[in-house]
Design a protein around this motif. Sequence first.
Motif, PDB file in Angstrom:
ATOM      1  N   TYR A 437      12.268 -14.316  20.474  1.00 44.98           N
ATOM      2  CA  TYR A 437      11.253 -13.000  20.416  1.00 44.98           C
ATOM      3  C   TYR A 437      10.518 -13.604  21.866  1.00 44.98           C
ATOM      4  N   VAL A 438      10.347 -14.817  21.198  1.00 48.81           N
ATOM      5  CA  VAL A 438       9.053 -15.679  22.324  1.00 48.81           C
ATOM      6  C   VAL A 438       9.998 -15.130  23.689  1.00 48.81           C
ATOM      7  N   ALA A 440      12.626 -13.658  24.960  1.00 47.41           N
ATOM      8  CA  ALA A 440      13.571 -12.152  25.542  1.00 47.41           C
ATOM      9  C   ALA A 440      12.213 -11.206  25.539  1.00 47.41           C
ATOM     10  N   ILE A 441      11.494 -11.937  24.400  1.00 45.33           N
ATOM     11  CA  ILE A 441       9.974 -10.201  25.224  1.00 45.33           C
ATOM     12  C   ILE A 441       9.014 -10.377  25.218  1.00 45.33           C
ATOM     13  N   THR A 442       8.300 -11.742  24.744  1.00 45.82           N
ATOM     14  CA  THR A 442       6.344 -12.821  25.352  1.00 45.82           C
ATOM     15  C   THR A 442       7.482 -13.268  26.266  1.00 45.82           C
ATOM     16  N   LEU A 443       8.423 -13.365  27.008  1.00 44.28           N
ATOM     17  CA  LEU A 443       8.781 -14.357  28.740  1.00 44.28           C
ATOM     18  C   LEU A 443       9.466 -13.299  29.026  1.00 44.28           C
ATOM     19  N   ASN A 444       9.414 -12.383  28.678  1.00 41.62           N
ATOM     20  CA  ASN A 444      10.195 -10.797  29.187  1.00 41.62           C
ATOM     21  C   ASN A 444      11.702 -11.351  30.271  1.00 41.62           C
ATOM     22  N   MET A 445      12.283 -12.267  29.144  1.00 42.52           N
ATOM     23  CA  MET A 445      13.926 -13.128  29.535  1.00 42.52           C
ATOM     24  C   MET A 445      14.977 -11.907  29.830  1.00 42.52           C
ATOM     25  N   GLY A 446      14.528 -11.395  28.519  1.00 45.89           N
ATOM     26  CA  GLY A 446      15.218 -10.069  27.752  1.00 45.89           C
ATOM     27  C   GLY A 446      16.932 -10.479  27.224  1.00 45.89           C
ATOM     28  N   LEU A 447      17.678 -10.592  27.124  1.00 43.11           N
ATOM     29  CA  LEU A 447      19.141 -10.638  27.241  1.00 43.11           C
ATOM     30  C   LEU A 447      19.943 -11.874  27.064  1.00 43.11           C
ATOM     31  N   ILE A 452      19.788 -17.848  25.579  1.00 46.11           N
ATOM     32  CA  ILE A 452      19.880 -19.070  25.198  1.00 46.11           C
ATOM     33  C   ILE A 452      18.842 -19.038  23.327  1.00 46.11           C
ATOM     34  N   ALA A 453      18.704 -18.330  22.752  1.00 46.59           N
ATOM     35  CA  ALA A 453      18.287 -18.814  21.728  1.00 46.59           C
ATOM     36  C   ALA A 453      19.704 -19.137  20.218  1.00 46.59           C
ATOM     37  N   ILE A 454      19.861 -18.066  20.447  1.00 42.48           N
ATOM     38  CA  ILE A 454      21.576 -18.534  19.910  1.00 42.48           C
ATOM     39  C   ILE A 454      22.174 -20.160  20.024  1.00 42.48           C
TER      40      ILE A 454
END
Length: 479
Positions: A437-438, A440-447, A452-454
Amino acid sequence: MSYLKSGLLALSRLKSIDYKTLWQDVKEAIGGTERDFTDSSMGKAIFILAVPMVLEMLMESVFAIADIFFVSRLGANAVATVGLTESAMTIIYAIGMGLAMATTALVSRRIGEKKKKEAGEVAFQAIAMAAIVAVLIAVPGVLFAKDFLRLMGGTPEVVEDGFLYPAIMFGGNLIIMLLFIINAVFRSSGDAAISMRVMWLANIINIILDPLLIFGYGPFPELGLQGAAIATTTGRGIAVVYQFYLLWSGKYRIRLYWDNIKLKFSVMWKLLKISGGGILQNLIATSSWIFLMRIIAVFGPDVIAGYTIAIRIIIFPLLLAWGLSNAAATLVGQNLGANQPHKAEKSVWITGYSNMVFMGLIGLLFVSLPDFWIGLFVEDGPVLANGVLALRIISIGFISYALGMVLMQSFNGSGDTITPSKINFFSFWLFEIPLAYVLAITLNMGLAGACIAIVVAETLLTLLAFILFRKGKWKLRKV
């Protein structure tokens, strides 16, 4: 470091295989065997169990690729529908796999103790539990298919055009449950070749029916996305009928007896206690994929479609590696049943390092040439670009995934399903979802942020599993 050295030493001994007898070993592995795996050399036991398990997963991998290949011809909305449905179907897979884990632990332990009739008793109780759970899932799954797609972030077009796909898949979930559980019965008894033949039958039928029902070739109606769901359910359904035939035939290591056909709540309670941890660990892991998909859905159908195609490609080597890890789970259960914990541990290290070599090579291939692999399925610019991005990033973690899945399956094979549940909860719920969430959405890195989180979460999982496996408490587990 002694564990690392022992694992590498055990792996190096595989090089001493007598290649003159290799073909005979392959034939034994594929054709079926009466070999006692608790009394065989470790390298040969792993090889004979792993070959059919890997081939079983190979066909499942081919199905995953073939299915999305045909569906991708229907457009991004169709692929998005499959992706959204599969993200929720993972809950069904989690329950089926949890029951399968408990079945594996109990059946392999009874086989190791030379109690074949009790192993058959476990098999029927697991089948009965699956039937009860499946009904509870099927009814709401069919009735609320449209609401489910809306909840998952599907666009109005996706909901109206694709709701029959999740309705059919949820409605036929009993078939998925039984396929998982009965194959686990055969696998954990040592008859991995039977599980392989069952999966090949299911998926060959599905691959044949897919284009016929999706595009309406010959006398078949053109059903579009609905046809893909019917093809899948039909192929798996025929395979389940075949499974029951084999169970009743009495020609293999495990069978159903007439006096097995009654509910035994003491056995069901054992299955429930073990499968509770197995279901929980899989629900934790798979529900994290639902939340990941929900995060990714914010960025639109093109991103969902690209991610879905990448995941289907990644599933190909992951399922092969899963097949190898199943061999470790079977050997852990059988050797603990035969009071040989040292052989159980040795089997895990051999399997783990072999898996790392295999997955490392595949990961290198995917990271280097993602455009080629995604391009086999889609030519659309945005979907292609998103698929390439997801495939390249997620493949970086393949070596870590390889060792982690073997260690986690080894806990399950011993009957310890709670430790993997705790590892999954920490790695996925407390770490992966917030990080995704952080980023992809908060830092606007998207997909890219979600992918990367995976990788980071799966690497953390492997590290935790490695530390806890070395402590050795799983060897003391009684089931």
